[in-house]
Design a protein around this motif. Structure first.
Motif, PDB file in Angstrom:
ATOM      1  N   LYS A  48      22.496  35.134   9.044  1.00 26.26           N
ATOM      2  CA  LYS A  48      21.336  35.709   8.254  1.00 26.26           C
ATOM      3  C   LYS A  48      21.196  35.441   5.939  1.00 26.26           C
ATOM      4  N   LEU A  49      22.500  35.558   6.445  1.00 26.00           N
ATOM      5  CA  LEU A  49      22.585  36.303   4.596  1.00 26.00           C
ATOM      6  C   LEU A  49      22.059  34.435   4.266  1.00 26.00           C
ATOM      7  N   ALA A  50      22.397  33.723   4.886  1.00 24.15           N
ATOM      8  CA  ALA A  50      22.661  31.817   5.267  1.00 24.15           C
ATOM      9  C   ALA A  50      20.650  31.495   4.843  1.00 24.15           C
ATOM     10  N   ILE A  51      19.564  32.705   5.403  1.00 23.05           N
ATOM     11  CA  ILE A  51      18.476  32.111   5.745  1.00 23.05           C
ATOM     12  C   ILE A  51      18.190  32.723   4.725  1.00 23.05           C
ATOM     13  N   GLY A  52      18.431  33.800   4.291  1.00 21.76           N
ATOM     14  CA  GLY A  52      17.125  34.588   3.057  1.00 21.76           C
ATOM     15  C   GLY A  52      17.254  35.949   3.481  1.00 21.76           C
ATOM     16  N   GLU A  53      17.560  36.059   4.459  1.00 22.58           N
ATOM     17  CA  GLU A  53      16.898  37.889   5.329  1.00 22.58           C
ATOM     18  C   GLU A  53      18.188  38.793   5.277  1.00 22.58           C
ATOM     19  N   PRO A  54      17.502  39.996   4.865  1.00 21.80           N
ATOM     20  CA  PRO A  54      18.265  41.174   4.487  1.00 21.80           C
ATOM     21  C   PRO A  54      19.152  41.250   6.054  1.00 21.80           C
ATOM     22  N   VAL A  55      20.503  41.791   6.150  1.00 19.78           N
ATOM     23  CA  VAL A  55      21.227  41.931   7.039  1.00 19.78           C
ATOM     24  C   VAL A  55      20.803  43.688   7.991  1.00 19.78           C
ATOM     25  N   THR A  56      21.613  43.587   8.069  1.00 22.06           N
ATOM     26  CA  THR A  56      21.773  45.213   9.618  1.00 22.06           C
ATOM     27  C   THR A  56      22.555  46.348   8.943  1.00 22.06           C
ATOM     28  N   ALA A  57      21.963  47.192   8.608  1.00 13.47           N
ATOM     29  CA  ALA A  57      22.463  48.540   8.631  1.00 13.47           C
ATOM     30  C   ALA A  57      23.622  48.854   8.610  1.00 13.47           C
ATOM     31  N   SER A  58      25.459  48.893   8.627  1.00 14.00           N
ATOM     32  CA  SER A  58      26.103  49.183  10.065  1.00 14.00           C
ATOM     33  C   SER A  58      26.107  50.558  10.172  1.00 14.00           C
ATOM     34  N   ALA A  59      26.283  50.740  11.319  1.00 13.82           N
ATOM     35  CA  ALA A  59      26.130  51.764  12.002  1.00 13.82           C
ATOM     36  C   ALA A  59      27.007  51.968  13.230  1.00 13.82           C
ATOM     37  N   PRO A  60      28.271  53.086  13.293  1.00 12.51           N
ATOM     38  CA  PRO A  60      28.961  52.556  15.388  1.00 12.51           C
ATOM     39  C   PRO A  60      28.342  52.298  16.156  1.00 12.51           C
ATOM     40  N   ALA A  61      29.687  51.945  17.013  1.00 16.57           N
ATOM     41  CA  ALA A  61      28.728  51.801  17.893  1.00 16.57           C
ATOM     42  C   ALA A  61      28.633  52.431  19.178  1.00 16.57           C
ATOM     43  N   PRO A  62      27.482  52.859  19.368  1.00 19.55           N
ATOM     44  CA  PRO A  62      27.571  53.816  20.812  1.00 19.55           C
ATOM     45  C   PRO A  62      28.470  54.544  21.240  1.00 19.55           C
ATOM     46  N   THR A  63      29.692  54.373  21.349  1.00 18.73           N
ATOM     47  CA  THR A  63      30.734  55.121  22.273  1.00 18.73           C
ATOM     48  C   THR A  63      31.540  55.174  20.790  1.00 18.73           C
ATOM     49  N   GLN A  64      30.722  55.433  19.951  1.00 20.30           N
ATOM     50  CA  GLN A  64      31.222  56.640  18.973  1.00 20.30           C
ATOM     51  C   GLN A  64      30.510  58.089  18.336  1.00 20.30           C
ATOM     52  N   PRO A  65      31.114  58.869  18.641  1.00 17.48           N
ATOM     53  CA  PRO A  65      30.227  60.088  17.968  1.00 17.48           C
ATOM     54  C   PRO A  65      29.915  59.784  16.856  1.00 17.48           C
ATOM     55  N   GLY A  66      28.478  60.219  16.488  1.00 14.49           N
ATOM     56  CA  GLY A  66      28.265  60.947  15.225  1.00 14.49           C
ATOM     57  C   GLY A  66      28.096  59.739  14.109  1.00 14.49           C
ATOM     58  N   PRO A  67      27.339  59.898  12.628  1.00 11.99           N
ATOM     59  CA  PRO A  67      27.666  59.204  11.798  1.00 11.99           C
ATOM     60  C   PRO A  67      28.681  58.436  11.223  1.00 11.99           C
ATOM     61  N   ALA A  68      28.817  56.558  10.731  1.00  7.73           N
ATOM     62  CA  ALA A  68      30.068  56.392  10.522  1.00  7.73           C
ATOM     63  C   ALA A  68      30.439  57.023   9.016  1.00  7.73           C
ATOM     64  N   PRO A  69      31.965  57.437   9.034  1.00  6.38           N
ATOM     65  CA  PRO A  69      32.042  57.998   7.406  1.00  6.38           C
ATOM     66  C   PRO A  69      31.711  57.014   6.973  1.00  6.38           C
ATOM     67  N   ALA A  70      31.553  58.237   5.278  1.00  9.31           N
ATOM     68  CA  ALA A  70      30.993  57.414   3.772  1.00  9.31           C
ATOM     69  C   ALA A  70      32.045  55.917   3.385  1.00  9.31           C
ATOM     70  N   ALA A  71      33.436  56.261   3.704  1.00 10.62           N
ATOM     71  CA  ALA A  71      34.086  54.878   3.058  1.00 10.62           C
ATOM     72  C   ALA A  71      34.148  54.065   3.879  1.00 10.62           C
ATOM     73  N   ALA A  72      34.182  54.194   5.281  1.00  9.87           N
ATOM     74  CA  ALA A  72      33.915  53.002   6.066  1.00  9.87           C
ATOM     75  C   ALA A  72      32.582  52.397   5.915  1.00  9.87           C
ATOM     76  N   HIS A  73      31.204  52.777   5.770  1.00  7.98           N
ATOM     77  CA  HIS A  73      30.037  52.249   5.279  1.00  7.98           C
ATOM     78  C   HIS A  73      30.127  51.619   4.039  1.00  7.98           C
ATOM     79  N   ASP A  74      30.905  52.084   2.821  1.00  5.40           N
ATOM     80  CA  ASP A  74      30.763  52.092   1.334  1.00  5.40           C
ATOM     81  C   ASP A  74      31.752  50.427   1.507  1.00  5.40           C
ATOM     82  N   HIS A  75      32.611  50.255   2.109  1.00  4.07           N
ATOM     83  CA  HIS A  75      33.773  49.233   2.926  1.00  4.07           C
ATOM     84  C   HIS A  75      32.507  47.814   3.693  1.00  4.07           C
TER      85      HIS A  75
END
Length: 161
Positions: A120-147
């Motif tokens: 997507k970046l190579a063709i100038g499209e925005p990337v999808t926001a990272s999110a935990p896989a559906p097998t994981q409970p709850g939102p991604a930790p802030a540190a993981a998102h920042d990384h």
């Protein structure tokens, strides 16, 4: 110039092998992508149903309408292909018991998401926001998102160089 196997009289054998392979492939195409098993558990049935749904979605999404831009068409077809791998890996995490395969499935999720983002970046499209896989409970930790955001910035910078 004829290939060596045709000169040696192996053409009928090669044709028979090719025909047998084509017949087997056609028979498999008419199957539901998995053999019918007697005594299938509810968990196995759920796994197979979810996997079939993921495969069908991937195949349908890969049938992108040509845009006239080869690079965009490539991404339009490959992104669903990689997403299909992610979907199947999530299903493995949901139902699989083998720890080695579960680790491989986790790696597939990370690597395929990175490949989609890079395309997507190579063709100038925005990337999808990272999110935990559906097998994981709850939102991604802030540190993981920042990384993840840091990794995307590095990818974008590396692609420009």
């Amino acid at each position: 110039m004829l290939p060596r196997f045709l000169k040696s009289g192996l053409a009928p054998l090669a044709a028979a092998a090719l025909l047998a392979f084509a017949a087997a492939a056609a028979a498999f195409a008419h199957d539901d992508h998995h053999p019918v098993q007697t005594g299938q558990t509810a968990e196995e049935s759920a796994f197979l149903a979810e996997n079939d749904t993921a495969m069908t979605k991937m195949m349908n999404d890969m049938a992108a309408k040509p845009s006239g831009d080869i690079d965009r068409d490539f991404v339009a077809m490959m992104a669903p292909h990689h997403q299909g791998a992610i979907d199947m890996a999530v299903i493995e995490l949901r139902y699989g018991k083998n720890e080695q395969l579960r680790r491989i499935a986790q790696e597939i999720i990370v690597e395929q998401r990175q490949a989609i983002d890079a395309m997507k970046l190579a063709i100038g499209e925005p990337v999808t926001a990272s999110a935990p896989a559906p097998t994981q409970p709850g939102p991604a930790p802030a540190a993981a998102h920042d990384h993840a955001a840091h990794d995307h910035k590095n990818m974008s910078h590396e692609m420009k160089n």
